[in-house]
Design a protein around this motif. Sequence first.
Motif: not given
Length: 298
Positions: A120-129, A251-259
Motif C-alpha cells: 500500500n503506497r500511502n501506508f508506506d509513506l506513513r510507515r516512513e514518517f 497514478g503515482e502522482n495521484e492521492l487516490y489512484a484507482k489502484w
Amino acid sequence: MKRFILVAGATGNLGKMICRELVSRGASVTAMVRTSTDPEKIDVLAKMGVNVLEVDFDSVEEIAKVAANMDCVVSALAGLKDVIVDLQKRILEGAIQAGVPRFIPSDFCTDYNDLVPGENRNFDLRREFKAHLDGTPIKASSIFNGAFADILKYNTPVLNLKDKSIGYFGDSRNWKLDFTTMDDTAAFTAEVALDNDAPRILHIASFQVSPDMIWNDVKEATGQEFRIFQLSGLGDFAHSIKKQRADNPAGENELYAKWQQGQYMYSMFTTHHIQLANERYESLTWTSSLEFLKSFVN
C-alpha cells in the motif's frame, strides 16, 4: 486547566471536525494554514472560535513560533510524500524546537504496522514518517480508525447500491471490516489530544461489520435482499492491483489512484482491529452500522 492545541490540515474535512470537537471541549485551538489558503475556509474556522494563522510551511522556524506554548500538535494532513513525510517532518521539527510535549500524526487509516511493506503506497509513506517520529523525544499517539464509513456511500465493491450487491474477497464473507465515521474519528481525536496519558497506538471503529452483517443491515434498512458474492480470491485481487499500478504510472502522482483504492480495500480484508479503545472516553457515543446505513440507503 485550559489546553492549547495546534492543528495542521484544519481546512480539510477531518481537520475542520477535529477543530470543532476541540473547541466544544473548551480547548484553545490554533489552526496553521498555508499563506495561499482560501479566505472562505479560514472564515469557517474563525467562526468556530479557532485562531487561524497563515504560516510558511517551508520554514521550520515559522512553524516553531506558532507551536510555542502548545500542549499538543495534531496533524490531519492528506497528501503524498511531500506532505505525509516531508511537511510532517518540518511540522514535527518545529514542534520539538518549541518544546511541544505531544504529537498526533496523520495516521487515520487501517493499522499498517503488521502489514507487508510495498502492498500500500500511502501506508508506506506513513510507515516512513512513523520511523522518523519514533526516533524523536516527543510523545506521539496514532489513531487507527480503519476506513472512513463514508466510502460505503460511493458504490465500492463491498456495497454497491446501484447494482444492489455486496462483494467480498477470498473466504471473507464473515470477515469483520473496521469502519469509523468522520464525526466519531474527530471526537475521539479531540479526546486524545487533551489526554496526556494517551498511549502510542489506539484502535477505534464506529462499527465492525462483515459482508454478511452488511447484507442483514441493508435488508433491515430497506427490506431488500442484495446479491452477495465473492469478487475474487485475495491472491488474484493482489495480482490485479499490481497490474493496475504497473499499467498506470501517472497514478503515482495521484492521492487516490484507482489502484491505491484497491490497495486500501485489500488491506481491509487482510487485517482488522482486535482490541478497540472505544471505551477509553466515557463521554463518547459511537454510530452503529444500521444507524449509518439508514442515513443514506433507500
